[in-house]
Write a protein that holds these residues in place. Sequence first.
Motif, mmCIF file in Angstrom:
data_model
loop_
_atom_site.group_PDB
_atom_site.id
_atom_site.type_symbol
_atom_site.label_atom_id
_atom_site.label_comp_id
_atom_site.label_asym_id
_atom_site.label_seq_id
_atom_site.Cartn_x
_atom_site.Cartn_y
_atom_site.Cartn_z
ATOM 1 N N ALA A 142 -7.087 6.472 -3.872
ATOM 2 C CA ALA A 142 -5.827 6.806 -4.533
ATOM 3 C C ALA A 142 -5.450 8.253 -4.237
ATOM 4 C CB ALA A 142 -5.957 6.608 -6.042
ATOM 5 N N PRO A 143 -4.170 8.529 -3.957
ATOM 6 C CA PRO A 143 -3.729 9.917 -3.806
ATOM 7 C C PRO A 143 -3.767 10.596 -5.166
ATOM 8 C CG PRO A 143 -1.856 8.435 -3.753
ATOM 9 C CD PRO A 143 -3.068 7.565 -3.777
ATOM 10 N N GLU A 174 -0.422 5.049 -9.203
ATOM 11 C CA GLU A 174 -0.414 3.866 -8.354
ATOM 12 C C GLU A 174 0.697 2.900 -8.759
ATOM 13 O OE1 GLU A 174 -2.382 3.444 -5.592
ATOM 14 O OE2 GLU A 174 -2.905 5.513 -6.024
ATOM 15 N N GLU A 175 0.988 2.800 -10.048
ATOM 16 C CA GLU A 175 2.100 1.964 -10.496
ATOM 17 C C GLU A 175 3.423 2.526 -9.988
ATOM 18 O OE1 GLU A 175 4.526 -0.767 -11.817
ATOM 19 O OE2 GLU A 175 2.353 -0.976 -12.054
ATOM 20 N N ARG A 204 1.467 -6.518 -9.601
ATOM 21 C CA ARG A 204 0.055 -6.735 -9.934
ATOM 22 C C ARG A 204 -0.748 -5.546 -9.422
ATOM 23 N NH1 ARG A 204 -2.547 -12.418 -8.420
ATOM 24 N NH2 ARG A 204 -0.820 -13.027 -9.816
ATOM 25 N N LEU A 205 -1.210 -4.722 -10.327
ATOM 26 C CA LEU A 205 -1.998 -3.534 -10.002
ATOM 27 C C LEU A 205 -3.461 -3.860 -10.249
ATOM 28 C CD1 LEU A 205 -1.288 -0.605 -9.106
ATOM 29 C CD2 LEU A 205 -1.545 0.059 -11.505
ATOM 30 N N VAL A 206 -4.276 -3.750 -9.212
ATOM 31 C CA VAL A 206 -5.685 -4.130 -9.295
ATOM 32 C C VAL A 206 -6.544 -2.914 -9.010
ATOM 33 C CG1 VAL A 206 -7.501 -5.587 -8.339
ATOM 34 C CG2 VAL A 206 -5.176 -6.480 -8.558
ATOM 35 N N HIS A 207 -7.474 -2.621 -9.918
ATOM 36 C CA HIS A 207 -8.437 -1.557 -9.672
ATOM 37 C C HIS A 207 -9.639 -2.171 -8.970
ATOM 38 C CE1 HIS A 207 -11.688 1.389 -10.789
ATOM 39 N NE2 HIS A 207 -10.773 2.177 -10.280
ATOM 40 N N ASP A 221 0.808 -1.218 0.000
ATOM 41 C CA ASP A 221 0.000 0.000 0.000
ATOM 42 C C ASP A 221 0.843 1.271 0.000
ATOM 43 O OD1 ASP A 221 0.983 0.131 2.545
ATOM 44 O OD2 ASP A 221 -0.951 -0.051 3.558
ATOM 45 N N GLY A 222 2.167 1.112 0.028
ATOM 46 C CA GLY A 222 3.030 2.287 -0.031
ATOM 47 C C GLY A 222 3.208 3.002 1.283
#
Length: 296
Positions: free
Chosen positions: A190-191, A213-214, A236-239, A156-157
Amino acid sequence: MVSGLVVVGVDGSDSGLAAVEEAAREARARAAALKVVHAFVWPAMHVPLGPSPLGPPGGGLRNTALHAVAEAVERARATAPEVEVTHAVVSGEPLTVLEAQSRDAELVVVGSRGMGGFVGLMVGSTAVHLAAHGRCPVLVVRGERRADGPVVVGVDGSPAGEDAVDFAFAEADLRDAPLVALHAWTTWNAPLPAPQGAAVPYANPRGALAAEEERLLSEALAGRRERYPEVAVEHRLVHGATREALIEASRSARLLVVGARGRGGFTGLLLGSVSQALLHHAECPVAVVRGAVGRR
């Protein structure tokens, strides 16, 4: 994490024995010792501990506890004969006992469901609370054990999530497994990147958010590839919702790793809603890593 000790909590249940097998494998992979611990709560309840005069001489609560530990030790040695195994029956309730044991361990392993009541390790009670209070990463053995499949880490960063990423890379390396770094996002969490100009409205294009996000995912993994060059990593980027995305990923994973709390968590909470949901619903073992405790 340099103690070289894995601790497993046992209570005589099948779930506890499954945890013992997983703990023995973890100790073997880490070249660590294994300590089998049973929390013996009954002395505090002031109930008779010895066998009943009317029952068999091998009965009684104390003998039951000793039998559970002996069975667990035997299972551990059968699973990993090369691992040094010790054991202890410690008076106290499970959360207090295992939290204390975690102070000297690099990993604590528990089953997802126990026998119930005071001696059980039930998700919703001891396992969840230990994940929140343990002084080292906690591995909850649940779902299906798979010999293949990736280690999946929820990214999540957040600064609190850095230790979960470190732990996941180390586990993938120990297990000779690929690593899936999964980051789920929605337009609500998302920021927002800075607008391109004064005329641009508050809402940014979805493509711009995805690119942001990537970037977050890439930055969260920075530096680990050099330390673990043998680990194959998939971004793996999931919306979509984080809980649902990680539960879906757990269906083919051999291990799911998450931080105790992530981005958006409320100050003061020890365990986030995502971590709790995974402890209840994931379809593979779940490791919960609490912030800086993993760095010691």
